[in-house]
Design a protein around this motif. Structure first.
Motif, short mmCIF file in Angstrom:
data_model
loop_
_atom_site.label_atom_id
_atom_site.label_comp_id
_atom_site.label_asym_id
_atom_site.label_seq_id
_atom_site.Cartn_x
_atom_site.Cartn_y
_atom_site.Cartn_z
N LEU A 1 0.85 -1.20 0.00
CA LEU A 1 0.00 0.00 0.00
C LEU A 1 0.89 1.25 0.00
N HIS B 1 -4.58 2.15 6.47
CA HIS B 1 -4.87 0.70 6.53
C HIS B 1 -3.70 -0.09 7.12
N ASN C 1 -12.14 5.23 4.66
CA ASN C 1 -11.39 6.42 4.23
C ASN C 1 -12.24 7.39 3.40
N GLY D 1 -10.33 3.95 -2.66
CA GLY D 1 -8.89 4.16 -2.83
C GLY D 1 -8.33 3.41 -4.03
N CYS E 1 -6.84 7.93 3.58
CA CYS E 1 -6.19 7.56 2.32
C CYS E 1 -5.25 8.70 1.97
N VAL E 2 -3.94 8.48 2.12
CA VAL E 2 -2.98 9.57 1.91
C VAL E 2 -2.88 9.97 0.44
N ALA E 3 -3.28 9.07 -0.46
CA ALA E 3 -3.16 9.38 -1.89
C ALA E 3 -4.33 10.24 -2.37
N PHE E 4 -5.56 10.00 -1.87
CA PHE E 4 -6.72 10.67 -2.46
C PHE E 4 -7.64 11.41 -1.49
#
Ligand SMILES: Cc1ncc(C[n+]2csc(CCOP(=O)(O)OP(=O)(O)O)c2C)c(N)n1
Ligand code: SF4
Ligand SMILES: [Mg+2]
Length: 351
Positions: free
Chosen positions: A33, A39, A140, A144, A218-221
């Motif tokens: 991930l 997560h 989240n 994701g 969710c650090v990406a989105f």
């Protein structure tokens, strides 16, 4: 490459539990991930809880659907049974497995997309049937894995990374779990391991449907200003109603708890949940009051966490259905084929 195995070597002085296992025996493969994903912290909390409970890994079954959250069982409990099912279908697969073998400890891992959209019906029916499990949603507020679309738990008015405002009302899985009859209901935050580990331990020792909604950024989105599921937002709006300590049945209870601030709840297996009250007027044994409190605090913009509801005399699906005590694969020929006299008696009862 679909997974990266971990080197087997570990420090000889790593602490061991009562089974002689180190924490490493409860780990899985290396996570793929995004670095910083909430997560991964939940996986670490599950590993810690199972290690501390001295659970034999072969007695645990972990099941999931599809999503980044549903990928995580690969990253913990590598020595346990695992089944990665279809998107939103984990609850019915888990229900079937539990019916066939009631002796395993069931851990259902899902995402907000997996459980609040395509799997909403599956989620609802597994909870209302009282399946003996820990059902954990790694929430989240986005899909994701498919690159950040709003999920059904995204708050109305929250902003996507690209600046789009969500206009749909959110589904609150905690309120639904309470309404559907879950007998252990908690909310936590992936960034609060001190709260999450005991909540997982309490849920695993609980007899019946235990549900944990774990906010997991969710650090990406979904970790930007305008999101209500970012690390900063959850830290600023988190209102814990209590703090939990779990004493398992086989241990002597020696802890000293000041009366008035702590509530002790003895569970079906003899384990005791000690609830340190933070909101002194909060009663975790009152389902209706829990629902009201949640709605009121939510309207005030707070994210209520802690053990929100627990039923001491809880029952599970096997109690309701009056099923045989043994797992089906342990039944012998005599039990499976009791002979013509038993068949005649059974048929007579239905004439
Ligand atoms: C039947 C089906 N429909 C849609 C998809 C595409 N899909 C894969 S994961 C996913 C959403 C995952 O979101 P969530 O459960 O919140 O997990 P996260 O990745 O956020 O942890 C979707 C829509 C799919 N795999 N199968
Ligand atoms: S996309 Fe989001 S949910 Fe998926 S691994 Fe990355 S941070 Fe975690
Ligand atoms: Mg999600």
């Amino acid at each position: 490459m679909t997974f990266i195995s971990k080197p087997k070597l570990h420090h000889p002085q790593l602490p061991v539990n009562k089974l002689g296992f180190t924490r490493r025996e409860y780990e899985g493969t290396v996570s793929t991930l995004c670095a910083g994903c909430g997560h991964d912290s939940i996986s670490a909390a599950i590993i810690q809880a199972c290690f501390e409970l001295d659970l034999p890994p072969h007695r645990i079954a972990k099941l999931s659907g599809i999503g980044c959250s549903s990928k995580t069982p690969t990253y913990f409990l590598g020595n346990s049974h695992g089944f990665n099912s279809v998107h939103g279908r984990m609850p019915s697969v888990l229900t079937g497995a539990n019916l066939a073998n009631r002796d395993l400890i069931y851990l259902g891992v899902s995402g907000d997309g997996d459980s609040a959209s395509i799997g909403l019906g599956q989620f609802a029916h597994s909870i209302r049937r009282g399946v003996n499990m820990l059902y954990i949603v790694e929430n989240n507020g986005v899909y994701g894995l498919t690159k950040g679309q709003f999920s059904a738990t995204s708050d109305k008015g929250s902003k996507s990374k690209r600046g789009v405002i969500n206009t749909d009302a959110p589904i609150d899985l905690i309120s639904m779990a309470l309404q559907l009859g879950a007998t252990y209901v908690a909310r936590s935050f992936s960034g609060d391991k001190a709260q999450l580990v005991p909540l997982i331990k309490g849920a695993i020792t609980h007899h019946g449907a235990a549900f944990i909604d774990c906010i997991s950024p969710c650090v990406a989105f979904n970790n930007h200003p305008g999101s209500t599921k970012s690390f900063d937002y959850v830290r600023e709006h988190n209102e814990a109603v209590n703090r939990l300590d779990v004493m398992i049945g086989r241990e002597e209870i020696t802890a000293d708890y000041a009366p008035g601030t702590v509530e002790a709840v003895t569970q079906h297996d003899g384990s005791v949940l000690f609830l340190r009250k933070l909101a002194t007027d909060y009663d975790p044994s009152d389902r209706i009051a829990a629902m009201t409190h949640l709605q009121q605090r939510q309207a005030a913009g707070e994210i209520v966490t802690g053990l929100l509801y627990v039923e001491q005399e809880s029952r599970d699906m096997h109690d309701y259905l009056n099923t045989v005590d043994k797992p089906l694969n342990a039944l012998g020929d005599a039990e499976l084929c009791p002979g013509p006299a038993a068949l005649e008696k059974f048929n007579a009862a239905h004439r």
